[in-house]
Design an enzyme around this catalytic site. Structure first.
Site, PDB file in Angstrom:
ATOM      1  N   SER A   1      -7.482  -3.755  14.536  1.00 35.76           N
ATOM      2  CA  SER A   1      -8.365  -3.292  15.604  1.00 35.76           C
ATOM      3  C   SER A   1      -8.330  -1.766  15.696  1.00 35.76           C
ATOM      4  O   SER A   1      -9.340  -1.137  15.992  1.00 35.76           O
ATOM      5  CB  SER A   1      -7.966  -3.922  16.942  1.00 35.76           C
ATOM      6  OG  SER A   1      -6.611  -3.666  17.220  1.00 35.76           O
ATOM      7  N   SER A   2      -7.184  -1.164  15.416  1.00 31.77           N
ATOM      8  CA  SER A   2      -7.117   0.300  15.512  1.00 31.77           C
ATOM      9  C   SER A   2      -7.834   0.964  14.344  1.00 31.77           C
ATOM     10  O   SER A   2      -8.545   1.956  14.534  1.00 31.77           O
ATOM     11  CB  SER A   2      -5.673   0.780  15.630  1.00 31.77           C
ATOM     12  OG  SER A   2      -4.898   0.289  14.577  1.00 31.77           O
TER      13      SER A   2
ATOM     14  N   ASP B   1      -5.731  -0.731   5.701  1.00 35.06           N
ATOM     15  CA  ASP B   1      -6.641  -1.194   6.749  1.00 35.06           C
ATOM     16  C   ASP B   1      -7.896  -0.322   6.825  1.00 35.06           C
ATOM     17  O   ASP B   1      -9.017  -0.821   6.937  1.00 35.06           O
ATOM     18  CB  ASP B   1      -5.945  -1.152   8.116  1.00 35.06           C
ATOM     19  CG  ASP B   1      -4.606  -1.862   8.100  1.00 35.06           C
ATOM     20  OD1 ASP B   1      -4.373  -2.661   7.176  1.00 35.06           O
ATOM     21  OD2 ASP B   1      -3.790  -1.607   8.995  1.00 35.06           O
TER      22      ASP B   1
ATOM     23  N   ASP C   1       0.827  -1.229   0.000  1.00 37.08           N
ATOM     24  CA  ASP C   1       0.000   0.000   0.000  1.00 37.08           C
ATOM     25  C   ASP C   1       0.849   1.262   0.000  1.00 37.08           C
ATOM     26  O   ASP C   1       0.635   2.171  -0.808  1.00 37.08           O
ATOM     27  CB  ASP C   1      -1.062  -0.005   1.117  1.00 37.08           C
ATOM     28  CG  ASP C   1      -0.546  -0.128   2.537  1.00 37.08           C
ATOM     29  OD1 ASP C   1       0.671  -0.357   2.731  1.00 37.08           O
ATOM     30  OD2 ASP C   1      -1.377   0.001   3.475  1.00 37.08           O
TER      31      ASP C   1
ATOM     32  N   TYR D   1       8.314  -1.847  11.190  1.00 38.66           N
ATOM     33  CA  TYR D   1       7.446  -1.489  10.066  1.00 38.66           C
ATOM     34  C   TYR D   1       8.002  -0.247   9.361  1.00 38.66           C
ATOM     35  O   TYR D   1       8.136  -0.202   8.136  1.00 38.66           O
ATOM     36  CB  TYR D   1       6.023  -1.243  10.577  1.00 38.66           C
ATOM     37  CG  TYR D   1       5.021  -0.916   9.496  1.00 38.66           C
ATOM     38  CD1 TYR D   1       4.233  -1.898   8.929  1.00 38.66           C
ATOM     39  CD2 TYR D   1       4.861   0.394   9.044  1.00 38.66           C
ATOM     40  CE1 TYR D   1       3.307  -1.595   7.938  1.00 38.66           C
ATOM     41  CE2 TYR D   1       3.955   0.714   8.057  1.00 38.66           C
ATOM     42  CZ  TYR D   1       3.170  -0.280   7.507  1.00 38.66           C
ATOM     43  OH  TYR D   1       2.264   0.034   6.519  1.00 38.66           O
TER      44      TYR D   1
ATOM     45  N   GLY E   1      -4.084  -6.230  18.906  1.00 40.85           N
ATOM     46  CA  GLY E   1      -2.705  -6.640  18.630  1.00 40.85           C
ATOM     47  C   GLY E   1      -2.613  -7.904  17.805  1.00 40.85           C
ATOM     48  O   GLY E   1      -1.547  -8.507  17.704  1.00 40.85           O
TER      49      GLY E   1
END
Ligand code: GLA
Length: 433
Positions: free
Chosen positions: A155-156, A210, A59, A262, A150
């Site tokens: 989830s975020s 995401d 991405d 990352y 996590g």
């Protein structure tokens, strides 16, 4: 406990993390809201986590990704306030409501820095205002999420997108439409605010796949996302009809997008693009890869060998994604040689992430190897890696057997016990009807 004793312990049955239903999720979020704020919420909004079928670490390189929305969602009960205060509560913080001031919020590293999960909620309000969509009202909100924290399942992003659709409605922005009649351009606009919240307020340099998945996917489909221009195509992905299931294995290995690994991968990609004289690595077509790799190898950069491998992953991964999308779109059933080819592309993705991008870990590799050995058509890590989750495309009738095999393999290796999720392609963010 010695290693020998670990391997003799009878493995427990696989534990599946259930998705909260359309009734349960809103009920739990609204109950928590009433308990904390002694009032009724204006509504309950939700947004899903995601798994990515293929197209990993593409991405932020302007490439292709192919996520689906999970049935697992973050639910946010929210009520508009008439001042600029934000009050937030979750099941973990029910005894101590967090209070923030919308006028004081700022990016990470500034005096207005927002901590923990509050950054994903307040950060979206901040980003919408930075984008000229304010001033927004303050709000009270209660979060109840069943997206594993996590687990590399976004989830975020689910929390950011639930906040964005809630604020879209209570502040009258009118951008999102509904999950069944979405305003896709408006949702793309909200995605940019969510990504900004993640990058600037939470401080994770992620790429936007995401949030796009959570906001722009459709039930029964995978989302082909072209990250260069944000354009999307809904790709039919009805696994049940094909007698298949996508098993998610949450490795329970710690995963973080803010610990530097990352960001280091992203920086290597940017350095490679610079050395190759292109804006983004997606500008390097697969046919030009050998020449590009020769140039990087000869660049004299201290990390040339690493850059070669990172670049090889990104360019081949974009190509694998394009090929997998073409297969899914050809209209024929997902079976036989076509299914085998889809599996081969998924396997190739994992192997490239393991060997060239070096973002897997023993727990991910064992999950993938075990699933393949037990007859998965394809298996790979999904998401950012370094822990988190893997996916396996399996015959619907073999889900339990594959999950049991992975539980046993984890026990043998002395890993944490994994959890499992069913990844039925589900609906995007919206308001509970
Ligand atoms: C994380 C990031 C995404 C993407 C993936 C890897 O999930 O949040 O932006 O880069 O890793 O594909």
């Amino acid at each position: 406990m010695t290693d020998a004793s670990v391997s003799t312990v009878a493995p427990t049955a696989p534990v599946f993390s259930p998705a909260l239903s359309d009734e349960e999720g809103p009920r739990l979020a609204a109950e928590l809201f009433r308990e904390a704020f002694d009032a009724e919420p204006d509504g309950v909004w939700y947004a899903p986590g995601r798994v990515n079928v293929i197209g990993e670490h593409t991405d932020y390189n302007g490439g292709l990704a192919l996520p689906i929305a999970l049935p697992h969602r973050a639910f946010l009960a929210l009520r508009r306030r008439e001042d600029r205060t934000i009050r937030l509560v979750s099941p973990q913080t029910r005894d101590a409501v967090d209070v923030l001031d919308l006028d004081a919020i700022g990016p990470k590293g500034t005096p207005g820095e927002v901590r923990h999960w509050n950054a994903y909620v307040a950060g979206v309000a901040w980003a919408l205002e930075q984008d000229g969509l304010g001033p927004l009202p303050g709000f009270d909100a209660a979060l109840y999420s069943c997206v594993p924290l996590g687990g590399g399942l976004s989830s975020s992003a689910a929390l950011e997108c639930a906040t964005a659709v809630a604020l879209d409605e209570v502040a009258g922005l009118g951008l999102a439409g509904t999950p069944t009649e979405p305003d896709d351009a408006g949702r793309a606009h909200l995605v940019t605010a969510c990504v900004r919240a993640e990058n600037e307020v939470a401080g994770a340099p992620t790429g936007g796949m995401d949030q796009s998945a959570s906001m722009r996917c459709a039930a029964g489909h995978a989302l082909e996302l072209d990250c260069r221009d944000g354009s999307t195509t809904q790709v039919p992905f009805d696994l049940a009809e094909a007698g298949l299931a996508l098993l998610v294995i949450d490795t329970k290995a710690k995963h973080s997008l803010v610990d530097g690994q990352y960001g280091a991968r992203r920086a290597s990609c940017e350095r490679s693009a610079e050395l190759l004289g292109v804006g983004l690595l997606a500008d390097v077509p697969a046919s030009a890869l050998p020449e590009a790799l020769d140039r990087l190898a000869a660049s004299g950069d201290a990390d040339a060998e690493v850059l070669v491998r990172r670049t090889r992953h990104v360019v081949t991964e974009i190509d694998r994604t394009r090929r997998l999308v073409d297969l899914l779109q050809d209209g024929s059933p997902l079976a036989g040689a076509k299914l085998a080819e889809v599996g081969t592309l998924m396997n190739g993705s994992h192997d490239s992430l393991r060997d060239d991008y070096e973002c897997t870990c023993p727990e991910l590799d064992v999950a993938v190897d075990t699933a393949r050995a037990l007859g998965a058509h394809g298996a790979r890590m999904t998401g950012g890696g370094f822990g988190g989750s893997a996916i396996a495309l399996v015959d619907a009738g073999r889900v339990d057997e594959v999950a049991r095999g992975i539980v046993a393999a984890y026990a043998e290796h002395g890993f944490n016990e994994p959890a499992f999720l069913d990844a039925t392609p589900s609906a995007p963010a919206g308001r509970v009807a």
